[in-house]
Design a protein around this motif. Structure first.
Motif, PDB file in Angstrom:
ATOM      1  N   LEU A 161       6.453 -16.549  30.190  1.00  0.00           N
ATOM      2  CA  LEU A 161       6.093 -16.974  31.535  1.00  0.00           C
ATOM      3  C   LEU A 161       7.327 -17.007  32.435  1.00  0.00           C
ATOM      4  O   LEU A 161       7.278 -16.663  33.610  1.00  0.00           O
ATOM      5  N   ARG A 162       8.441 -17.439  31.841  1.00  0.00           N
ATOM      6  CA  ARG A 162       9.664 -17.560  32.628  1.00  0.00           C
ATOM      7  C   ARG A 162      10.121 -16.211  33.166  1.00  0.00           C
ATOM      8  O   ARG A 162      10.621 -16.111  34.288  1.00  0.00           O
ATOM      9  N   GLN A 163       9.928 -15.157  32.359  1.00  0.00           N
ATOM     10  CA  GLN A 163      10.445 -13.835  32.727  1.00  0.00           C
ATOM     11  C   GLN A 163       9.740 -13.215  33.930  1.00  0.00           C
ATOM     12  O   GLN A 163      10.298 -12.380  34.615  1.00  0.00           O
ATOM     13  N   VAL A 164       8.477 -13.599  34.134  1.00  0.00           N
ATOM     14  CA  VAL A 164       7.707 -13.004  35.225  1.00  0.00           C
ATOM     15  C   VAL A 164       7.486 -14.076  36.286  1.00  0.00           C
ATOM     16  O   VAL A 164       6.829 -15.076  36.040  1.00  0.00           O
ATOM     17  N   GLN A 165       8.065 -13.901  37.451  1.00  0.00           N
ATOM     18  CA  GLN A 165       7.886 -14.868  38.525  1.00  0.00           C
ATOM     19  C   GLN A 165       7.243 -14.200  39.727  1.00  0.00           C
ATOM     20  O   GLN A 165       7.159 -12.977  39.797  1.00  0.00           O
ATOM     21  N   MET A 166       6.818 -15.046  40.658  1.00  0.00           N
ATOM     22  CA  MET A 166       6.057 -14.502  41.771  1.00  0.00           C
ATOM     23  C   MET A 166       6.519 -15.138  43.084  1.00  0.00           C
ATOM     24  O   MET A 166       6.819 -16.323  43.132  1.00  0.00           O
ATOM     25  N   ILE A 167       6.572 -14.340  44.139  1.00  0.00           N
ATOM     26  CA  ILE A 167       6.832 -14.865  45.482  1.00  0.00           C
ATOM     27  C   ILE A 167       5.603 -14.519  46.320  1.00  0.00           C
ATOM     28  O   ILE A 167       5.108 -13.399  46.267  1.00  0.00           O
ATOM     29  N   TYR A 168       5.125 -15.515  47.076  1.00  0.00           N
ATOM     30  CA  TYR A 168       3.827 -15.350  47.728  1.00  0.00           C
ATOM     31  C   TYR A 168       3.962 -14.945  49.194  1.00  0.00           C
ATOM     32  O   TYR A 168       4.992 -15.153  49.832  1.00  0.00           O
ATOM     33  N   GLN A 169       2.861 -14.413  49.710  1.00  0.00           N
ATOM     34  CA  GLN A 169       2.821 -14.005  51.113  1.00  0.00           C
ATOM     35  C   GLN A 169       2.942 -15.198  52.044  1.00  0.00           C
ATOM     36  O   GLN A 169       3.749 -15.227  52.956  1.00  0.00           O
ATOM     37  N   MET A 170       2.079 -16.195  51.819  1.00  0.00           N
ATOM     38  CA  MET A 170       2.053 -17.339  52.708  1.00  0.00           C
ATOM     39  C   MET A 170       2.903 -18.441  52.113  1.00  0.00           C
ATOM     40  O   MET A 170       2.460 -19.167  51.240  1.00  0.00           O
ATOM     41  N   ALA A 171       4.126 -18.560  52.621  1.00  0.00           N
ATOM     42  CA  ALA A 171       5.007 -19.595  52.099  1.00  0.00           C
ATOM     43  C   ALA A 171       4.418 -20.979  52.359  1.00  0.00           C
ATOM     44  O   ALA A 171       4.716 -21.926  51.652  1.00  0.00           O
ATOM     45  N   ASP A 172       3.551 -21.086  53.369  1.00  0.00           N
ATOM     46  CA  ASP A 172       2.943 -22.379  53.694  1.00  0.00           C
ATOM     47  C   ASP A 172       2.124 -22.921  52.544  1.00  0.00           C
ATOM     48  O   ASP A 172       2.161 -24.103  52.251  1.00  0.00           O
ATOM     49  N   THR A 173       1.338 -22.044  51.914  1.00  0.00           N
ATOM     50  CA  THR A 173       0.476 -22.519  50.850  1.00  0.00           C
ATOM     51  C   THR A 173       1.151 -22.394  49.490  1.00  0.00           C
ATOM     52  O   THR A 173       0.629 -22.884  48.507  1.00  0.00           O
ATOM     53  N   ARG A 176      13.468 -11.975  34.854  1.00  0.00           N
ATOM     54  CA  ARG A 176      13.938 -10.589  34.901  1.00  0.00           C
ATOM     55  C   ARG A 176      13.131  -9.790  35.908  1.00  0.00           C
ATOM     56  O   ARG A 176      13.548  -8.747  36.368  1.00  0.00           O
ATOM     57  N   PHE A 177      11.927 -10.299  36.183  1.00  0.00           N
ATOM     58  CA  PHE A 177      10.983  -9.514  36.969  1.00  0.00           C
ATOM     59  C   PHE A 177      10.303 -10.422  37.986  1.00  0.00           C
ATOM     60  O   PHE A 177       9.839 -11.504  37.644  1.00  0.00           O
ATOM     61  N   ILE A 178      10.278  -9.996  39.253  1.00  0.00           N
ATOM     62  CA  ILE A 178       9.627 -10.808  40.281  1.00  0.00           C
ATOM     63  C   ILE A 178       8.597  -9.962  41.015  1.00  0.00           C
ATOM     64  O   ILE A 178       8.873  -8.824  41.401  1.00  0.00           O
ATOM     65  N   ILE A 179       7.408 -10.547  41.189  1.00  0.00           N
ATOM     66  CA  ILE A 179       6.378  -9.888  41.995  1.00  0.00           C
ATOM     67  C   ILE A 179       6.472 -10.443  43.407  1.00  0.00           C
ATOM     68  O   ILE A 179       6.394 -11.653  43.613  1.00  0.00           O
ATOM     69  N   CYS A 180       6.697  -9.566  44.378  1.00  0.00           N
ATOM     70  CA  CYS A 180       6.772 -10.011  45.765  1.00  0.00           C
ATOM     71  C   CYS A 180       5.492  -9.564  46.452  1.00  0.00           C
ATOM     72  O   CYS A 180       5.295  -8.384  46.717  1.00  0.00           O
ATOM     73  N   ASP A 181       4.601 -10.537  46.738  1.00  0.00           N
ATOM     74  CA  ASP A 181       3.296 -10.178  47.300  1.00  0.00           C
ATOM     75  C   ASP A 181       3.335 -10.301  48.818  1.00  0.00           C
ATOM     76  O   ASP A 181       3.194 -11.396  49.340  1.00  0.00           O
ATOM     77  N   GLU A 182       3.527  -9.200  49.511  1.00  0.00           N
ATOM     78  CA  GLU A 182       3.546  -9.192  50.982  1.00  0.00           C
ATOM     79  C   GLU A 182       4.494 -10.256  51.532  1.00  0.00           C
ATOM     80  O   GLU A 182       4.161 -10.957  52.481  1.00  0.00           O
ATOM     81  N   VAL A 183       5.672 -10.382  50.949  1.00  0.00           N
ATOM     82  CA  VAL A 183       6.516 -11.533  51.287  1.00  0.00           C
ATOM     83  C   VAL A 183       6.998 -11.522  52.736  1.00  0.00           C
ATOM     84  O   VAL A 183       7.395 -12.553  53.250  1.00  0.00           O
ATOM     85  N   THR A 184       7.002 -10.371  53.379  1.00  0.00           N
ATOM     86  CA  THR A 184       7.535 -10.362  54.738  1.00  0.00           C
ATOM     87  C   THR A 184       6.464 -10.180  55.796  1.00  0.00           C
ATOM     88  O   THR A 184       6.753 -10.228  56.982  1.00  0.00           O
ATOM     89  N   SER A 185       5.196 -10.015  55.389  1.00  0.00           N
ATOM     90  CA  SER A 185       4.210  -9.639  56.404  1.00  0.00           C
ATOM     91  C   SER A 185       3.844 -10.786  57.334  1.00  0.00           C
ATOM     92  O   SER A 185       3.313 -10.567  58.403  1.00  0.00           O
ATOM     93  N   ALA A 186       4.144 -12.041  56.934  1.00  0.00           N
ATOM     94  CA  ALA A 186       3.818 -13.148  57.831  1.00  0.00           C
ATOM     95  C   ALA A 186       5.014 -13.531  58.696  1.00  0.00           C
ATOM     96  O   ALA A 186       4.966 -14.509  59.416  1.00  0.00           O
ATOM     97  N   LEU A 187       6.086 -12.760  58.614  1.00  0.00           N
ATOM     98  CA  LEU A 187       7.326 -13.166  59.290  1.00  0.00           C
ATOM     99  C   LEU A 187       7.644 -12.252  60.470  1.00  0.00           C
ATOM    100  O   LEU A 187       7.201 -11.110  60.534  1.00  0.00           O
ATOM    101  N   ASP A 188       8.436 -12.780  61.389  1.00  0.00           N
ATOM    102  CA  ASP A 188       8.935 -11.964  62.491  1.00  0.00           C
ATOM    103  C   ASP A 188       9.865 -10.888  61.956  1.00  0.00           C
ATOM    104  O   ASP A 188      10.453 -11.046  60.894  1.00  0.00           O
TER     105      ASP A 188
END
Lengths: 390, 549
Positions: free
Chosen positions: B352-364, B436-448
């Motif tokens: 679980l530690r090896q696979v991390q995730m960054i979400y689109q909506m940082a708010d939630t 080692r691995f990060i999933i970035c799910d639309e991390v910049t689409s909610a940003l200027d």
């Protein structure tokens, strides 16, 4: 017929007054948007308020309106007390409470003051009450007021009940019994309903389904009748042990009320568990306990607190109702519900002896006041927490 | 020159926060002539939407006009009676909101909502208005213009809804329409369709418009003139061409430069290298509907694979499969060459530690009731068993790494952070596990755009320092160009095309990739015209996607 005519004339008068009020306001304030864009209904509302105040003044000077005068006097006294309490709160104490008091409406400060008074009475009942709760101390059915000329006695300012117990003492002890038991019951209901509700929201699936349907079944039965039924069974089990019956009552009401808490906790929880931060915690490998108490609970406190206030009132009223019906808190323990029932027949004297009618109303008023106070505080907390979200 | 249709002078707006009024727009002037389109651009918080609403004499709750004047065709909107404004709004001034889905009443049919304004304002009878609606729907190239109005809002797609909204704004033939980010929430292929529709209809009826957006390429297609705003101040105003070719102010130039960030492609991995994450042949379904069909791709160490596609193409579902939230029904996922249990509950803590995730909506994605220190501290404690003071030091180190001053932010709540800062915390939380691995799910689409660029740079730097592998889910091809090493194009749950970035951006393409690429607006005011000439109005947007089958 003339009644209809009067009603029509008053309505027409109010409508005309409202129109004139708005026109005058616009002219005097030189076209300020507040009056200029004021909807007619709002102007009408102002006029109704004015009419209500005028009617109140007229009623005040009617000789028969004793209860109205009492109510107004009490209302003014309560407002002044709440204002002073808030003033003190704004200048004394740590910064956090001072800030809270600065933004507090008068209703909330009244609510907090009333709850504090109740709490002090309940905790220090043995010290504060002049007599014991089951002690027979004087003549029966002595009227309140403490004035021998109107059938009172200075030693018993609120009078005595049908077997000569001091009513002031019984009211104070009643705070301890009724409020204490209600508080304990609400806490159990929340622990039960809250944890199960969150669990159902997080686990979902069949667990959620079984639990939710079970709760539906419990909720389908009218709660007071269900409680009465169970209490009848419980009183057979308890036999002559009074404290056992009280214990049964606490659990029965807690279980019945926990179904409502379960519903709320589940609904709130379901909105929270779909959040990405819960997903992140799940993917981290966190256990159920951590998810419920560290991730979900902090985000559910506002609605749960509000529900706690309301639920407390309902539990409290249920206990009073059960006691009134004779299966709740057992004599000789003082309890407000029982007191209302025992003195209820005096309400018939309201027309010619307001003091006699006040006997059952005191206990009823104690119940009403606490209910209103709790709701004031809850409203304010809800308002504050919803404001924080924006 | 004729008197402008809309004349705003020294418009000053105040917003209330914490019981105090603070100025949010500091004296903006604006002139708009009949038939002219003015683009208002700026980052969030620049006050562009507030100005747009104030142009109608309207303010949101907690906002007030403190100074200045708004004159529409000689009528002073700031001091006008409510009844005067009511006669204007909807009839002569119309508004198109960002989210049509949220602005239509879901309980009424489109046509009922469309005809309300003309009937109310006595412009047309209900019958005439209905006929007119169908005509407008046809002009806006909505499918089945005769019939579509009789549907409920949830029965039409997002892009169609946005066009229906534009048709509704046109229903009384207003003199002025305010478009508030009408295409921001749409996919590129849908966006291009809506843009074309809006531009055509504005030109046909000679309507003046204020077009509010943060997307420069979009505004370049739409506007005659552009006004740049920054924190409630006007930065500069010029005609579109002038503004694009010779921006005067530094701030404008920095906005223009955003899209130039592009990291060089890395050399291809050696043939015998074991990929960090290898997805092979996975199928997945929600209930009975299969949403992924035989998806395979590899992600190598310190490389970024961008997964591109429109909404509903299955790119986020693929991510959910990798994390184990949605166990695939078929196929294998390998981490460093070893099989990964498909259900996340069966994975070890280490996996679980090896696979991390960054979400689109940082708010939630951040628990609003926890401080930054708690949010970042938990994974450190959970995975690495570091507690107390040492934990706090680790959190400070992490904050340093995502370029936030630790002492200032460690005890704050997420609500006290800006969007970009929240996203940095999201990144830091993923780093806290030392994956080692990060999933970035639309991390910049909610940003200027400026903030998004800084986040991309941060991710690129972290990748170099920590040898991280990214799966970068996005629908924005500019982002892909900036950060990806390899690209996977998805459509309807299938991989349409995949390969190194350089290959993907040079023809020949798969027709779908080609459509995606050609739909991305460019900073050239003639881009849309050229594209329409090349492809024709029938071959853009959803219509073209449908044709592909």
């Amino acid at each position: 017929m003339s009644g209809w005519l009067w009603a029509f004339l008053i309505l027409a008068g109010l409508l005309a007054a409202a129109w004139a009020f708005r026109a005058a306001g616009t002219a005097v304030t030189k076209n300020r948007p507040y009056f200029r864009d004021m909807p007619f209904t709002v102007a009408f509302g102002y006029m109704v308020a004015v009419a209500a105040v005028a009617g109140g003044l007229w009623l005040w000077f009617q000789p028969g309106a004793v209860f109205f005068r009492w109510a107004v006097q009490f209302f003014v006294a309560a407002a002044i007390a709440a204002f002073l309490f808030r003033l003190v709160g704004r200048h004394v104490g740590p910064g956090v409470t001072r800030k809270a008091f600065r933004q507090m409406p008068l209703t909330a400060s009244f609510g907090i003051l009333a709850i504090l008074v109740y709490a002090i009475l309940a905790i220090f009942a043995p010290v504060l009450a002049p007599y014991g709760q089951s002690e027979v101390v004087g003549t029966v059915n002595m009227l309140p007021g403490g004035n021998p000329a109107t059938g009172g006695d200075p030693a018993h300012p609120l009078g005595t009940d049908q077997i000569g117990r001091d009513l002031l003492s019984r009211l104070i002890y009643g705070a301890q019994n009724t409020v204490g038991i209600a508080f304990a019951t609400t806490c159990i209901a929340f622990f039960l309903g809250g944890s199960l509700g969150f669990l159902a929201a997080i686990i979902g699936g069949w667990f959620d389904n079984i639990l939710a349907r079970l709760v539906d079944v419990l909720m389908a039965i009218p709660s007071l009748i269900f409680a009465l039924l169970l209490m009848t069974i419980a009183s057979a089990w308890a036999g002559s042990q009074q404290w056992q019956l009280t214990l049964y009552m606490v659990f029965i009401i807690a279980v019945i009320d926990s179904t409502r808490v379960f519903r709320l906790a589940r609904a709130v929880g379901q909105n929270i568990v779909v959040m990405d931060y819960i997903e992140a915690a799940k993917l981290r490998g966190e256990g159920l306990g951590y998810l419920i108490f560290k991730e979900v609970l902090p985000n559910a406190t506002a609605p749960l607190l509000a529900e706690f206030g309301l639920r407390f009132c309902f539990v409290f009223l249920t206990i009073a109702a059960l006691s009134f019906l004779g299966v709740g808190i057992q004599p000789p323990l003082a309890d407000w519900g029982t007191m209302v029932r025992d003195l209820a027949q005096f309400i018939n004297f309201a027309a010619f002896s307001p003091l006699a009618a006040a006997l059952p109303l005191m206990a009823a008023g104690a119940i009403a006041l606490l209910t209103v106070a709790v709701n004031f505080v809850v409203d304010w907390m809800l308002h504050r927490s919803s404001g924080l979200k924006d | 020159m004729a008197e402008p249709l809309l004349k705003i002078r020294n418009l000053t707006l105040e917003g209330r926060s914490d019981e105090e009024w603070t100025q949010i727009v500091n004296g903006v002037d604006l002139d708009l002539h009949k038939g002219e389109v003015l683009g208002l651009i700026g980052e969030s918080g620049a006050g562009k939407s507030t100005i747009g609403l104030a142009a109608m004499g309207f303010t949101r709750d907690g906002v007030r006009i403190s100074d200045g004047s708004v004159e529409f065709d000689g009528i002073d909107l700031v001091n006008a009676r409510m009844s005067v404004k009511r006669r204007l709004l909807g009839k002569r001034i119309a508004y198109v909101a960002q989210s049509a889905a949220a602005s239509f009443n879901p309980a009424h049919k489109l046509i009922d909502q469309h005809t309300e304004a003309p009937v109310r304002h006595d412009v047309m009878s209900r019958k005439e208005s209905e006929a007119d609606a169908m005509e407008l729907y046809a002009k806006l190239r909505l499918p089945n213009p005769e019939e579509i109005g009789f549907r409920f809002p949830h029965q039409v797609s997002g892009g169609q809804l946005q066009r229906a909204m534009t048709a509704m704004a046109m229903s009384c033939r207003p003199d002025l329409i305010i478009f508030d980010e009408p295409t921001t929430a749409l996919d590129v292929t849908t966006q291009i369709e809506v843009l074309t529709a809006i531009r055509d209809i504005v030109e046909q009826f000679g309507t003046a418009a204020i077009y509010i957006t943060h997307d420069l390429a979009v505004v370049a297609q739409m506007a005659d003139r552009i006004k740049v705003l920054f924190r409630g101040d006007e930065v500069e105003e010029a005609s579109t061409r002038e503004m694009l070719d010779t921006p005067q102010e530094d701030y404008t130039r920095s906005l223009w430069a955003v899209r130039s960030f592009e990291r060089p492609a890395k050399p291809a991995p050696t043939a015998d290298a074991v990929p960090v994450i290898s997805v092979s042949g996975i199928d997945a379904s929600y209930g009975k509907t299969q949403v992924l069909h035989d998806v395979s791709f590899d992600i190598h160490e310190a490389r970024t694979v961008a997964v591109v596609g429109e909404s509903g193409s299955g790119k986020s579902t693929a991510a959910r499969c990798i994390t184990g939230l949605l166990p695939p029904t078929n196929g294998v996922i390998r981490l460093d060459g070893r099989d990964l249990p498909l259900d996340y509950r069966k994975r070890s803590k280490e996996q679980l530690r090896q696979v991390q995730m960054i979400y689109q909506m940082a708010d939630t994605a951040l628990n609003p009731r926890k401080t930054i220190g708690q949010i970042l501290g938990r994974p450190i404690e959970f995975y690495r068993d570091i507690k107390g003071r040492a934990r706090r030091r680790e959190v400070e180190k992490l904050l340093d790494e995502v370029e936030l001053p630790a002492s200032e932010y460690i005890d704050r709540l997420p609500s006290e952070l800006s969007g970009g800062q929240k996203q940095r915390i999201g990144i830091a939380r993923a780093l806290a596990a030392e994956p080692r691995f990060i999933i970035c799910d639309e991390v910049t689409s909610a940003l200027d755009q400026l903030v998004a660029e800084s986040i991309l740079k941060l991710l690129a730097r972290l990748q170099d320092e920590r040898k991280l592998s990214y799966m970068f889910i996005t629908h924005d091809l500019a982002t892909v160009r900036a950060i990806a090493d390899e690209v996977v194009v998805m459509k309807d749950g299938e991989v349409v095309e995949q390969g190194p970035k350089t290959e993907m951006f040079t023809p020949p393409h798969h027709p779908y990739t080609d459509l995606l690429l050609s739909s991305v607006p460019e900073m050239d005011p003639d881009w849309l015209n050229r594209l329409l000439d090349e492809r024709g109005r029938e071959n853009i947007g959803d219509a073209a996607v449908d044709k592909m089958g």
